[in-house]
Scaffold this motif. Structure first.
Motif, mmCIF file in Angstrom:
data_model
loop_
_atom_site.group_PDB
_atom_site.id
_atom_site.type_symbol
_atom_site.label_atom_id
_atom_site.label_comp_id
_atom_site.label_asym_id
_atom_site.label_seq_id
_atom_site.Cartn_x
_atom_site.Cartn_y
_atom_site.Cartn_z
ATOM 1 N N GLN A 98 0.832 -1.198 0.000
ATOM 2 C CA GLN A 98 0.000 0.000 0.000
ATOM 3 C C GLN A 98 0.865 1.245 0.000
ATOM 4 O OE1 GLN A 98 -2.071 0.449 3.984
ATOM 5 N NE2 GLN A 98 -1.025 -1.520 4.257
ATOM 6 N N LEU A 99 0.277 2.336 -0.500
ATOM 7 C CA LEU A 99 0.905 3.635 -0.436
ATOM 8 C C LEU A 99 0.484 4.338 0.848
ATOM 9 C CD1 LEU A 99 0.321 4.888 -4.090
ATOM 10 C CD2 LEU A 99 2.460 4.031 -3.119
ATOM 11 N N ALA A 100 1.405 5.116 1.404
ATOM 12 C CA ALA A 100 1.091 5.870 2.622
ATOM 13 C C ALA A 100 1.940 7.127 2.661
ATOM 14 C CB ALA A 100 1.347 5.028 3.869
ATOM 15 N N GLY A 101 1.409 8.169 3.285
ATOM 16 C CA GLY A 101 2.195 9.352 3.590
ATOM 17 C C GLY A 101 2.988 9.122 4.861
ATOM 18 N N SER A 102 3.928 9.984 5.127
ATOM 19 C CA SER A 102 4.785 9.789 6.295
ATOM 20 C C SER A 102 4.054 10.056 7.605
ATOM 21 C CB SER A 102 6.012 10.704 6.205
ATOM 22 O OG SER A 102 5.624 12.068 6.144
ATOM 23 N N ARG A 103 3.013 10.881 7.563
ATOM 24 C CA ARG A 103 2.287 11.193 8.786
ATOM 25 C C ARG A 103 1.614 9.931 9.332
ATOM 26 N NH1 ARG A 103 -2.256 16.007 9.521
ATOM 27 N NH2 ARG A 103 -2.478 15.809 11.798
ATOM 28 N N GLY A 104 1.814 9.666 10.593
ATOM 29 C CA GLY A 104 1.230 8.487 11.218
ATOM 30 C C GLY A 104 2.108 7.257 11.165
ATOM 31 N N LEU A 105 3.235 7.342 10.466
ATOM 32 C CA LEU A 105 4.178 6.223 10.434
ATOM 33 C C LEU A 105 5.303 6.488 11.427
ATOM 34 C CD1 LEU A 105 4.569 5.553 6.595
ATOM 35 C CD2 LEU A 105 3.069 4.368 8.225
ATOM 36 N N GLN A 106 5.648 5.465 12.192
ATOM 37 C CA GLN A 106 6.731 5.579 13.156
ATOM 38 C C GLN A 106 7.816 4.576 12.802
ATOM 39 O OE1 GLN A 106 7.133 7.749 15.901
ATOM 40 N NE2 GLN A 106 9.169 6.841 15.890
ATOM 41 N N ALA A 107 9.010 5.062 12.499
ATOM 42 C CA ALA A 107 10.124 4.153 12.236
ATOM 43 C C ALA A 107 10.495 3.409 13.504
ATOM 44 C CB ALA A 107 11.331 4.928 11.713
ATOM 45 N N VAL A 108 10.805 2.119 13.397
ATOM 46 C CA VAL A 108 11.150 1.310 14.562
ATOM 47 C C VAL A 108 12.479 0.619 14.302
ATOM 48 C CG1 VAL A 108 8.757 0.958 15.254
ATOM 49 C CG2 VAL A 108 9.831 -0.690 13.719
ATOM 50 N N PRO A 109 13.267 0.413 15.352
ATOM 51 C CA PRO A 109 14.548 -0.265 15.177
ATOM 52 C C PRO A 109 14.353 -1.754 14.926
ATOM 53 C CG PRO A 109 14.150 0.181 17.505
ATOM 54 C CD PRO A 109 13.038 0.846 16.747
ATOM 55 N N ALA A 110 15.296 -2.344 14.252
ATOM 56 C CA ALA A 110 15.210 -3.777 13.940
ATOM 57 C C ALA A 110 15.869 -4.638 14.996
ATOM 58 C CB ALA A 110 15.845 -4.042 12.583
ATOM 59 N N ASP A 111 16.610 -4.012 15.931
ATOM 60 C CA ASP A 111 17.436 -4.806 16.836
ATOM 61 C C ASP A 111 17.082 -4.662 18.314
ATOM 62 O OD1 ASP A 111 18.201 -2.186 16.997
ATOM 63 O OD2 ASP A 111 20.345 -2.548 16.701
ATOM 64 N N ALA A 112 16.094 -3.830 18.676
ATOM 65 C CA ALA A 112 15.761 -3.654 20.093
ATOM 66 C C ALA A 112 14.912 -4.801 20.627
ATOM 67 C CB ALA A 112 15.025 -2.327 20.310
ATOM 68 N N ALA A 113 14.115 -5.415 19.748
ATOM 69 C CA ALA A 113 13.210 -6.496 20.111
ATOM 70 C C ALA A 113 12.688 -7.086 18.811
ATOM 71 C CB ALA A 113 12.060 -5.963 20.963
ATOM 72 N N PRO A 114 12.034 -8.253 18.849
ATOM 73 C CA PRO A 114 11.389 -8.747 17.628
ATOM 74 C C PRO A 114 10.455 -7.678 17.059
ATOM 75 C CG PRO A 114 11.380 -10.445 19.327
ATOM 76 C CD PRO A 114 11.879 -9.197 19.986
ATOM 77 N N ILE A 115 10.476 -7.485 15.743
ATOM 78 C CA ILE A 115 9.735 -6.355 15.179
ATOM 79 C C ILE A 115 8.228 -6.490 15.394
ATOM 80 C CG2 ILE A 115 11.495 -5.734 13.514
ATOM 81 C CD1 ILE A 115 9.899 -7.200 11.361
ATOM 82 N N SER A 116 7.721 -7.702 15.525
ATOM 83 C CA SER A 116 6.284 -7.868 15.787
ATOM 84 C C SER A 116 5.894 -7.325 17.152
ATOM 85 C CB SER A 116 5.904 -9.346 15.688
ATOM 86 O OG SER A 116 6.691 -10.129 16.576
ATOM 87 N N TYR A 117 6.862 -7.170 18.067
ATOM 88 C CA TYR A 117 6.556 -6.641 19.401
ATOM 89 C C TYR A 117 6.060 -5.199 19.342
ATOM 90 C CZ TYR A 117 8.504 -10.555 22.108
ATOM 91 O OH TYR A 117 8.734 -11.774 22.695
ATOM 92 N N TYR A 118 6.298 -4.509 18.220
ATOM 93 C CA TYR A 118 5.792 -3.138 18.102
ATOM 94 C C TYR A 118 4.293 -3.106 17.819
ATOM 95 C CZ TYR A 118 10.535 -1.617 18.579
ATOM 96 O OH TYR A 118 11.796 -1.394 19.098
ATOM 97 N N LEU A 119 3.688 -4.282 17.689
ATOM 98 C CA LEU A 119 2.239 -4.411 17.676
ATOM 99 C C LEU A 119 1.717 -4.905 19.016
ATOM 100 C CD1 LEU A 119 1.809 -6.118 14.186
ATOM 101 C CD2 LEU A 119 1.524 -3.691 14.750
ATOM 102 N N GLY A 120 2.619 -5.273 19.921
ATOM 103 C CA GLY A 120 2.220 -5.864 21.186
ATOM 104 C C GLY A 120 2.871 -5.207 22.372
ATOM 105 N N LEU A 121 3.900 -5.850 22.899
ATOM 106 C CA LEU A 121 4.549 -5.362 24.112
ATOM 107 C C LEU A 121 5.008 -3.919 23.983
ATOM 108 C CD1 LEU A 121 5.773 -5.859 26.930
ATOM 109 C CD2 LEU A 121 7.812 -6.731 25.790
ATOM 110 N N LEU A 122 5.589 -3.554 22.848
ATOM 111 C CA LEU A 122 6.128 -2.210 22.656
ATOM 112 C C LEU A 122 5.207 -1.358 21.778
ATOM 113 C CD1 LEU A 122 9.858 -3.192 22.084
ATOM 114 C CD2 LEU A 122 8.677 -2.710 24.232
ATOM 115 N N GLY A 123 3.974 -1.793 21.629
ATOM 116 C CA GLY A 123 2.997 -1.083 20.823
ATOM 117 C C GLY A 123 1.737 -0.785 21.605
ATOM 118 N N MET A 124 0.617 -0.803 20.921
ATOM 119 C CA MET A 124 -0.632 -0.354 21.523
ATOM 120 C C MET A 124 -1.031 -1.162 22.748
ATOM 121 S SD MET A 124 -4.352 0.149 19.716
ATOM 122 C CE MET A 124 -4.627 -1.622 19.526
#
Length: 336
Positions: free
Chosen positions: A101-127
């Motif tokens: 999908q196409l998206a504008g930059s507003r509302g997107l948050q860059a996340v690091p690849a090495d702090a935790a499993p990237i799926s955790y930004y939908l869970g433990l480190l996300g909402m």
């Protein structure tokens, strides 16, 4: 480039079914200035999405029939016309259930690849992690030695709530829907007691035995009979964070139950409903604290990962039969 998108076919009555969803295929254009082309990696499925399938007034607009379902997504930038989001960047945002999908930059948050499993930004480190963080620490404010009860304790929010309460020095009691989940809460996450509400028999007696000194804090993810039983155990100045009511999300009529107001009045208890977006300005604080506790080994997190874009509806429907332990996510693709 073509992409598949999952749209809302019709508004469900009661529990949604696979036919509630429809797959559509379309062409994706190249990004214009200020846009990025995103490849979906992980999709979050969450109970609150059921409310958005109805047209009732709520804290968030409903999904439109014939339009894409949307929610938390971890994606990778594969083409970019945004300087601060180069190709390869991992981002999280509220995005469509679509492969590309196409998206504008507003509302997107860059996340690091090495702090935790990237799926955790939908869970433990996300909402969900932030929901636990603010609901418990801002509303319940547990003190060392107090008793905290968490309903839906083996869910994505509940398991974080219980561990945060232990970090604060509280005694933690959770409810869950299987013996396996009860064992996980006690043996892996350090809950002091856990109750299988499906097999406990007299739930009020089981909670009373697990909370001999009453309940000081209650984090309510479920509602219904569990909440009715907890209210009978409230101590003076108890605090209740009202986070979810999954027990009635698919109800076609408003169920009747005990009226809680006399119990709240007699105990001078605080009952506060909240939405995690209420705390949006403080999200960086929450992510920082949760990341530090995770990296220090103080927080564990469990995911139920379903693989395949076409399995997203099935993973969503599984939320309402308790099939997931922890955060339910769907893995769509690997990063490039």
């Amino acid at each position: 480039m073509t992409t598949r998108t999952i749209v809302l076919d019709h508004r469900p009555q009661g529990k949604p079914t696979p036919n509630t969803f429809r797959y559509e295929t379309s062409e994706v254009a190249a990004p214009a200035d200020g846009q990025v082309l995103l490849k979906t990696l992980y999709v979050s499925v969450d109970p609150y999405m059921r409310g958005r399938m109805s047209d009732a007034k709520s804290y968030v607009p409903p999904f439109e029939v014939g339009q894409s379902i949307s929610g938390g997504v971890v994606a990778q930038v594969v083409e970019s016309r945004v300087g601060q989001l180069p190709v390869g960047t991992l981002v999280v945002g509220n995005l469509a259930w679509s492969e590309y999908q196409l998206a504008g930059s507003r509302g997107l948050q860059a996340v690091p690849a090495d702090a935790a499993p990237i799926s955790y930004y939908l869970g433990l480190l996300g909402m969900t992690g932030l929901t636990a963080y603010f609901g418990l620490l801002d509303i319940c404010q547990p003190k060392a030695g107090e008793t905290v009860v968490v309903s839906g304790a083996a869910g994505a929010v509940g398991m974080v709530v219980g561990q945060l309460a232990k970090i604060q020095g509280a005694r933690v009691v959770g409810t869950a829907g299987s013996d396996e989940k009860v064992a996980y809460l006690k043996n892996e996450l350090g809950f002091d007691e856990a109750i299988n509400y499906k097999t406990a028999g007299n739930l009020a007696q089981a909670l009373g035995a697990a909370c001999p000194n009453g309940v000081d804090c209650y984090f309510d993810n479920v509602g219904g009979a569990i909440t009715d039983a907890v209210y009978d155990l409230l101590n003076k100045h108890a605090r209740i964070a009202l986070c979810g009511q999954i027990s009635i999300y698919n109800a076609t009529e408003q169920p009747a139950g005990p009226r809680p107001e006399p119990k709240l009045l007699k105990t001078s208890a605080l009952l506060k409903g909240f939405i995690v977006s209420d705390y949006l300005p403080r999200w960086p604080e929450g992510v920082k604290a949760l990341t530090e506790w995770y990296q220090q080994g103080k927080l564990k997190f469990e995911e139920t990962v379903t693989e395949g874009f076409e399995q997203i509806p099935e993973a969503f429907l599984g939320l309402f039969s308790g099939e997931n332990t922890g955060k339910a996510v769907v893995k769509v693709a690997d990063p490039e």
